[in-house]
Design a protein around this motif. Structure first.
Motif, PDB file in Angstrom:
ATOM      1  N   ALA A 169     -31.430 -13.875 -81.236  1.00 26.21           N
ATOM      2  CA  ALA A 169     -32.698 -14.319 -80.738  1.00 26.21           C
ATOM      3  C   ALA A 169     -33.759 -14.648 -82.083  1.00 26.21           C
ATOM      4  CB  ALA A 169     -33.135 -13.232 -79.953  1.00 26.21           C
ATOM      5  N   LEU A 170     -33.450 -13.942 -82.922  1.00 21.87           N
ATOM      6  CA  LEU A 170     -34.319 -14.086 -84.208  1.00 21.87           C
ATOM      7  C   LEU A 170     -33.759 -15.363 -84.735  1.00 21.87           C
ATOM      8  CD1 LEU A 170     -34.067 -10.579 -85.913  1.00 21.87           C
ATOM      9  CD2 LEU A 170     -35.964 -11.794 -84.987  1.00 21.87           C
ATOM     10  N   VAL A 171     -32.543 -15.668 -84.770  1.00 19.92           N
ATOM     11  CA  VAL A 171     -31.934 -17.046 -85.179  1.00 19.92           C
ATOM     12  C   VAL A 171     -32.453 -18.086 -84.489  1.00 19.92           C
ATOM     13  CG1 VAL A 171     -30.006 -18.584 -85.802  1.00 19.92           C
ATOM     14  CG2 VAL A 171     -30.020 -16.107 -86.515  1.00 19.92           C
ATOM     15  N   ARG A 172     -32.355 -17.847 -83.035  1.00 20.42           N
ATOM     16  CA  ARG A 172     -32.778 -19.126 -82.204  1.00 20.42           C
ATOM     17  C   ARG A 172     -34.377 -19.373 -82.282  1.00 20.42           C
ATOM     18  NH1 ARG A 172     -29.333 -22.843 -79.948  1.00 20.42           N
ATOM     19  NH2 ARG A 172     -30.654 -22.630 -78.289  1.00 20.42           N
ATOM     20  N   SER A 173     -35.036 -18.261 -82.486  1.00 16.05           N
ATOM     21  CA  SER A 173     -36.502 -18.374 -82.553  1.00 16.05           C
ATOM     22  C   SER A 173     -36.930 -19.163 -83.866  1.00 16.05           C
ATOM     23  CB  SER A 173     -37.130 -17.050 -82.114  1.00 16.05           C
ATOM     24  OG  SER A 173     -36.877 -16.350 -83.496  1.00 16.05           O
ATOM     25  N   GLY A 174     -36.087 -19.157 -85.108  1.00 16.73           N
ATOM     26  CA  GLY A 174     -36.509 -19.534 -86.181  1.00 16.73           C
ATOM     27  C   GLY A 174     -37.013 -18.433 -87.110  1.00 16.73           C
ATOM     28  N   GLU A 175     -37.183 -17.195 -86.481  1.00 18.15           N
ATOM     29  CA  GLU A 175     -37.601 -16.161 -87.591  1.00 18.15           C
ATOM     30  C   GLU A 175     -36.801 -15.778 -88.655  1.00 18.15           C
ATOM     31  OE1 GLU A 175     -39.878 -12.490 -85.997  1.00 18.15           O
ATOM     32  OE2 GLU A 175     -39.190 -13.393 -83.855  1.00 18.15           O
ATOM     33  N   LEU A 176     -35.371 -15.945 -88.284  1.00 16.03           N
ATOM     34  CA  LEU A 176     -34.447 -15.627 -89.286  1.00 16.03           C
ATOM     35  C   LEU A 176     -33.719 -17.078 -89.437  1.00 16.03           C
ATOM     36  CD1 LEU A 176     -32.700 -13.897 -91.259  1.00 16.03           C
ATOM     37  CD2 LEU A 176     -31.521 -13.045 -89.216  1.00 16.03           C
ATOM     38  N   LYS A 177     -33.719 -17.619 -90.555  1.00 16.53           N
ATOM     39  CA  LYS A 177     -33.111 -18.824 -90.706  1.00 16.53           C
ATOM     40  C   LYS A 177     -31.405 -18.620 -90.687  1.00 16.53           C
ATOM     41  CE  LYS A 177     -36.548 -21.159 -93.174  1.00 16.53           C
ATOM     42  NZ  LYS A 177     -37.221 -21.687 -94.251  1.00 16.53           N
ATOM     43  N   GLY A 178     -30.744 -19.563 -89.841  1.00 17.40           N
ATOM     44  CA  GLY A 178     -29.224 -19.484 -89.945  1.00 17.40           C
ATOM     45  C   GLY A 178     -28.614 -20.936 -89.624  1.00 17.40           C
ATOM     46  N   ILE A 179     -27.417 -21.048 -89.841  1.00 17.54           N
ATOM     47  CA  ILE A 179     -26.840 -22.460 -89.625  1.00 17.54           C
ATOM     48  C   ILE A 179     -25.760 -22.286 -88.495  1.00 17.54           C
ATOM     49  CG2 ILE A 179     -27.560 -23.380 -91.859  1.00 17.54           C
ATOM     50  CD1 ILE A 179     -24.609 -22.631 -92.741  1.00 17.54           C
ATOM     51  N   GLN A 180     -25.630 -23.270 -88.079  1.00 21.60           N
ATOM     52  CA  GLN A 180     -24.389 -23.502 -86.794  1.00 21.60           C
ATOM     53  C   GLN A 180     -23.143 -23.820 -87.443  1.00 21.60           C
ATOM     54  OE1 GLN A 180     -25.449 -25.045 -83.089  1.00 21.60           O
ATOM     55  NE2 GLN A 180     -24.018 -23.683 -82.113  1.00 21.60           N
ATOM     56  N   ALA A 212     -26.429  -7.978 -87.823  1.00 26.39           N
ATOM     57  CA  ALA A 212     -26.923  -6.929 -86.726  1.00 26.39           C
ATOM     58  C   ALA A 212     -26.593  -5.501 -87.493  1.00 26.39           C
ATOM     59  CB  ALA A 212     -25.885  -7.166 -85.452  1.00 26.39           C
ATOM     60  N   GLU A 213     -25.466  -5.458 -88.146  1.00 21.58           N
ATOM     61  CA  GLU A 213     -24.968  -4.113 -88.808  1.00 21.58           C
ATOM     62  C   GLU A 213     -26.159  -3.658 -89.732  1.00 21.58           C
ATOM     63  OE1 GLU A 213     -21.389  -2.156 -91.129  1.00 21.58           O
ATOM     64  OE2 GLU A 213     -21.071  -3.845 -89.733  1.00 21.58           O
ATOM     65  N   VAL A 214     -26.463  -4.638 -90.853  1.00 23.16           N
ATOM     66  CA  VAL A 214     -27.408  -4.379 -91.777  1.00 23.16           C
ATOM     67  C   VAL A 214     -28.787  -4.001 -91.169  1.00 23.16           C
ATOM     68  CG1 VAL A 214     -29.025  -5.795 -93.511  1.00 23.16           C
ATOM     69  CG2 VAL A 214     -26.183  -6.227 -93.280  1.00 23.16           C
ATOM     70  N   GLN A 243     -21.201 -20.422 -83.096  1.00 20.14           N
ATOM     71  CA  GLN A 243     -20.771 -19.982 -84.544  1.00 20.14           C
ATOM     72  C   GLN A 243     -21.580 -19.980 -85.508  1.00 20.14           C
ATOM     73  OE1 GLN A 243     -17.479 -18.812 -85.196  1.00 20.14           O
ATOM     74  NE2 GLN A 243     -17.464 -18.741 -82.904  1.00 20.14           N
ATOM     75  N   TRP A 244     -22.725 -18.974 -85.627  1.00 19.26           N
ATOM     76  CA  TRP A 244     -23.763 -19.181 -86.458  1.00 19.26           C
ATOM     77  C   TRP A 244     -23.530 -18.219 -87.795  1.00 19.26           C
ATOM     78  CZ3 TRP A 244     -28.393 -21.701 -85.907  1.00 19.26           C
ATOM     79  CH2 TRP A 244     -28.327 -22.378 -84.463  1.00 19.26           C
ATOM     80  N   ARG A 245     -24.159 -18.474 -88.680  1.00 16.02           N
ATOM     81  CA  ARG A 245     -23.917 -17.953 -90.045  1.00 16.02           C
ATOM     82  C   ARG A 245     -25.344 -17.767 -90.660  1.00 16.02           C
ATOM     83  NH1 ARG A 245     -20.113 -17.018 -87.704  1.00 16.02           N
ATOM     84  NH2 ARG A 245     -17.905 -17.372 -88.564  1.00 16.02           N
ATOM     85  N   LEU A 273     -23.189 -14.528 -93.908  1.00 17.19           N
ATOM     86  CA  LEU A 273     -22.951 -13.423 -92.940  1.00 17.19           C
ATOM     87  C   LEU A 273     -22.800 -13.975 -91.603  1.00 17.19           C
ATOM     88  CD1 LEU A 273     -25.550 -10.946 -94.312  1.00 17.19           C
ATOM     89  CD2 LEU A 273     -23.184 -11.256 -94.891  1.00 17.19           C
ATOM     90  N   THR A 274     -21.993 -13.175 -90.718  1.00 12.77           N
ATOM     91  CA  THR A 274     -21.766 -13.528 -89.386  1.00 12.77           C
ATOM     92  C   THR A 274     -23.103 -12.762 -88.673  1.00 12.77           C
ATOM     93  OG1 THR A 274     -20.449 -11.454 -88.799  1.00 12.77           O
ATOM     94  CG2 THR A 274     -19.243 -13.559 -89.433  1.00 12.77           C
ATOM     95  N   LEU A 275     -23.245 -13.019 -87.362  1.00 14.72           N
ATOM     96  CA  LEU A 275     -24.369 -12.449 -86.785  1.00 14.72           C
ATOM     97  C   LEU A 275     -24.231 -10.975 -86.450  1.00 14.72           C
ATOM     98  CD1 LEU A 275     -25.755 -14.878 -83.804  1.00 14.72           C
ATOM     99  CD2 LEU A 275     -26.332 -14.815 -86.397  1.00 14.72           C
TER     100      LEU A 275
END
Length: 84
Positions: free
Chosen positions: A27-38, A15-17, A44-46, A9-11
């Motif tokens: 901010a959640l992805v950057r802090s590591g609370e929500l795992k994402g990949i660049q 955000a919509e969900v 370009q985060w997913r 999913l895109t950010l």
């Protein structure tokens, strides 16, 4: 895997969900609370759908713990002669 639910999913999708802003998701992805990949270039985060569901489960558990702690604090504040 179902075609109806994308794996990543895109950010904006996240955000919509969660009904929050894209900035909050970032901010959640950057802090590591929500795992994402660049992916590829800058910003370009997913987020994998499974990671989003895991984050939501953790937030429910965190909320349950907070409610339990509030309930315990309410009981501790009552006088000893009040039945519990």
């Amino acid at each position: 895997m179902s075609d109806a639910t994308p794996r990543f999913l895109t950010l904006a999708d996240v955000a919509e969900v969660l009904n929050v802003t894209v900035r909050q998701v970032y901010a959640l992805v950057r802090s590591g609370e929500l795992k994402g990949i660049q992916i590829g270039g800058r910003n370009q985060w997913r987020v994998e759908n499974d990671q989003l569901e895991d984050y939501i489960r953790r937030q429910y558990a965190r909320a349950e713990q907070a409610v339990a702690e509030l309930s315990d604090a309410d009981l501790a504040d009552q006088p000893d002669d009040v039945p519990r």
